[in-house]
Structures are given as C-alpha cells and as structure tokens.
Design a protein around this motif. Structure first.
Motif, PDB file in Angstrom:
ATOM      1  N   GLU A   1       1.461   9.195  -6.283  1.00  0.00           N
ATOM      2  CA  GLU A   1       1.581  10.315  -6.083  1.00  0.00           C
ATOM      3  C   GLU A   1       2.742  11.151  -7.097  1.00  0.00           C
ATOM      4  O   GLU A   1       2.715  12.158  -7.504  1.00  0.00           O
ATOM      5  CB  GLU A   1       2.054  10.690  -4.778  1.00  0.00           C
ATOM      6  CG  GLU A   1       2.059  12.085  -4.160  1.00  0.00           C
ATOM      7  CD  GLU A   1       3.212  12.953  -4.735  1.00  0.00           C
ATOM      8  OE1 GLU A   1       3.156  14.231  -4.646  1.00  0.00           O
ATOM      9  OE2 GLU A   1       4.408  12.475  -4.798  1.00  0.00           O
TER      10      GLU A   1
ATOM     11  N   GLU B   1       0.947  -1.305   0.013  1.00  0.00           N
ATOM     12  CA  GLU B   1       0.027   0.019   0.114  1.00  0.00           C
ATOM     13  C   GLU B   1       0.717   1.293   0.080  1.00  0.00           C
ATOM     14  O   GLU B   1       0.525   2.188  -0.820  1.00  0.00           O
ATOM     15  CB  GLU B   1      -0.836  -0.120   1.281  1.00  0.00           C
ATOM     16  CG  GLU B   1      -2.122  -1.089   1.082  1.00  0.00           C
ATOM     17  CD  GLU B   1      -1.669  -2.308   1.522  1.00  0.00           C
ATOM     18  OE1 GLU B   1      -0.695  -2.725   1.658  1.00  0.00           O
ATOM     19  OE2 GLU B   1      -2.898  -3.200   1.653  1.00  0.00           O
ATOM     20  N   ALA B   2       2.041   1.240   0.764  1.00  0.00           N
ATOM     21  CA  ALA B   2       2.739   2.450   0.959  1.00  0.00           C
ATOM     22  C   ALA B   2       3.510   2.744  -0.589  1.00  0.00           C
ATOM     23  O   ALA B   2       3.714   3.823  -0.783  1.00  0.00           O
ATOM     24  CB  ALA B   2       3.675   2.460   1.912  1.00  0.00           C
TER      25      ALA B   2
ATOM     26  N   GLU C   1       0.935   4.115  -2.896  1.00  0.00           N
ATOM     27  CA  GLU C   1       0.630   5.509  -2.553  1.00  0.00           C
ATOM     28  C   GLU C   1       1.654   6.365  -3.260  1.00  0.00           C
ATOM     29  O   GLU C   1       1.503   7.452  -3.837  1.00  0.00           O
ATOM     30  CB  GLU C   1       0.679   5.652  -1.424  1.00  0.00           C
ATOM     31  CG  GLU C   1      -0.616   5.096  -0.586  1.00  0.00           C
ATOM     32  CD  GLU C   1      -1.611   5.872  -0.620  1.00  0.00           C
ATOM     33  OE1 GLU C   1      -1.938   7.233  -1.355  1.00  0.00           O
ATOM     34  OE2 GLU C   1      -2.993   5.647  -0.056  1.00  0.00           O
ATOM     35  N   THR C   2       3.092   6.013  -2.925  1.00  0.00           N
ATOM     36  CA  THR C   2       4.082   6.949  -3.438  1.00  0.00           C
ATOM     37  C   THR C   2       4.273   7.018  -4.933  1.00  0.00           C
ATOM     38  O   THR C   2       4.324   7.877  -5.419  1.00  0.00           O
ATOM     39  CB  THR C   2       5.427   6.141  -2.821  1.00  0.00           C
ATOM     40  OG1 THR C   2       5.545   6.277  -1.304  1.00  0.00           O
ATOM     41  CG2 THR C   2       6.597   7.057  -3.272  1.00  0.00           C
TER      42      THR C   2
ATOM     43  N   ARG D   1      -7.596   4.162  -5.619  1.00  0.00           N
ATOM     44  CA  ARG D   1      -6.748   5.355  -5.488  1.00  0.00           C
ATOM     45  C   ARG D   1      -6.476   5.574  -6.886  1.00  0.00           C
ATOM     46  O   ARG D   1      -6.111   6.820  -7.099  1.00  0.00           O
ATOM     47  CB  ARG D   1      -5.395   4.754  -4.714  1.00  0.00           C
ATOM     48  CG  ARG D   1      -5.420   4.486  -3.421  1.00  0.00           C
ATOM     49  CD  ARG D   1      -4.129   3.593  -3.019  1.00  0.00           C
ATOM     50  NE  ARG D   1      -4.188   3.522  -1.492  1.00  0.00           N
ATOM     51  CZ  ARG D   1      -4.909   2.681  -0.839  1.00  0.00           C
ATOM     52  NH1 ARG D   1      -5.631   1.854  -1.276  1.00  0.00           N
ATOM     53  NH2 ARG D   1      -4.800   2.575   0.488  1.00  0.00           N
ATOM     54  N   CYS D   2      -7.055   5.066  -7.976  1.00  0.00           N
ATOM     55  CA  CYS D   2      -6.629   5.472  -9.372  1.00  0.00           C
ATOM     56  C   CYS D   2      -7.876   4.965 -10.133  1.00  0.00           C
ATOM     57  O   CYS D   2      -8.364   4.065 -10.210  1.00  0.00           O
ATOM     58  CB  CYS D   2      -5.611   4.524  -9.758  1.00  0.00           C
ATOM     59  SG  CYS D   2      -5.014   4.590 -11.385  1.00  0.00           S
TER      60      CYS D   2
END
Length: 241
Positions: free
Chosen positions: A94, A86-87, A90-91, A131-132
């Motif tokens: 972004e 997940e991290a 996210e990175t 997220r997308c």
C-alpha cells in the motif's frame, strides 16, 4: 542505444561532492540524480517504512521514464523469514504503490542463513503474486536456493545476477525472463571497490545482447560514492554503441 526499459543506477540517490559537478546544480538529490540516470534502488525501505505520500512525492520528482526498484522490508525477509507476513506485505505494498507507474519492480533480498523451504516459499510468493503484478526479483544468499528454479518459474520470479557471487546460480540472471537484474556490490572490497573499465566494457557488451522486457543494473558499491561513477560510465558505454 535506446534506454527504454533499461534502468541503470545505484542503491540510493545520494550525490557526493566528488561527483556533484556531473549533475545539475538545482533541485533535490533525487531530482538531480534522475536527470542523469534511469533507475534507482530504494534500499531505505528495507530498514524503515515510508509513507505512501513520500513515495508519491518521489514519483512526482522524476521524469516519466524513470523507474524505482523497491526493496522489501527486513521485517518480512529477515525477521519473519517469509512466514506469517501477510499483514506486513499488505502495508508495504500500500505504501510503495504511491509510486504508481514509476514502480519498476520489487526486490526480495534474503539473509544468508535462510535456506530454501518449499512450502514456506511457495506460500509467500503465491501470496505476493496475488497482490502484486509488478516484476519481482529475488536475491537468495543460501546455496539451497538452487533448488527453487521450478517454483520461481511458476510464480514468474526473477533471480538477480550478483557480484561478488554468493551461490552457484547467481553469476547470471535466472528465473523469469520478463526482467533481468544485476546487483553489483563492488569487488574485491564489497561496497567500496569501483569496477574498472575492462569490467564495465564487458558488462556493457553483455547487456546489449539481453532479451527482456525490463533490464536493470544497480551498483551497490556506495560506501565511497563510486557507484555513481560506475553507473555513469556504464550509461556512457551503452550510449556509444
């Protein structure tokens, strides 16, 4: 042929000496490339991260209708194998969101050793979809992924058509209809061989019949620079029809 939402290009935008004369003389490689071709696949993101400002600079370098397909990092697909990432997701999102509206889709290329596992895969694509909103394209390379069709449909994931074929369902695009995606690696010698006129003419004819919101054809036979020649030839065939 109307090139709107038809993205033809290469895995990367390097312009070798043998093909330099076919591109404008001024500008960066990306600027010159983007004046002749309509899309590009960012493979470097697979190997190393790029700053958001780098993606922003790339977006500012290309025409309004040009689009980038960005390959999800190897750390996510090959090292973590879609689990507990997940991290990292996210990175990555972004960073590449710096492309703005020129972000055409995301490419998830899996290692040949990664078999389909329902729970892990569903968690990954649910997390990614939350997220997308951009189109997502999958290139699986283990035969067990033929069992993923229902899951891909649930999360609106497209499956790329691949040459040379790796599994029994990758000769034609599968999955979500919002995007159809071809990845052509070169045949018979992968990454090196050019595609001949007969293959490209048949491909152009096929692409003209596809019904989709977004159509991609990426040449990854970049080892000898022949991807550029193939992409330009395909665009010429589409223009003539």
């Amino acid at each position: 042929m109307n090139h709107s939402r038809i993205y033809i290009g290469c895995a990367g935008w390097s312009i070798g000496r043998d093909f330099a004369a076919q591109f404008p003389a001024q500008g960066t490689h990306l600027q010159r490339y983007a004046l002749k071709l309509t899309g590009v696949e960012v493979n470097s993101s697979f190997y190393r991260p790029h700053r958001r400002t780098t993606y922003e600079r790339w977006a500012q370098s290309v025409p309004r209708d040009f689009r980038f397909s960005v390959k999800i990092p190897k750390r996510i697909t090959h090292d973590l194998r879609l689990a507990g990432c997940e991290a990292e997701v996210e990175t990555f999102l972004e960073q590449c969101s710096g492309l703005g509206e020129r972000l055409g889709c995301l490419l998830v290329q899996l290692p040949p050793s990664l078999a389909f596992e329902q729970t892990v895969t569903e968690h990954f694509f649910r997390m990614l979809r939350e997220r997308c909103s951009e189109p997502i394209v999958l290139e699986p390379r283990h035969e067990s992924w033929v069992n993923a069709r229902q899951l891909l449909a649930r999360y609106q994931i497209a499956q790329a058509a691949v040459d040379p074929s790796r599994i029994s369902t990758d000769r034609t695009p599968q999955g979500a209809s919002v995007v159809k995606y071809w990845r052509l690696h070169g045949s018979p010698r992968i990454y090196h061989s050019p595609y001949g006129p007969d293959y490209l003419e048949a491909l152009a004819t096929q692409l003209q019949t596809v019904q989709t919101e977004s159509l991609w054809c990426i040449f990854d036979n970049t080892a000898n620079g022949v991807a550029l020649a193939d992409a330009l030839a395909l665009l010429g065939l589409l223009d003539s029809n």
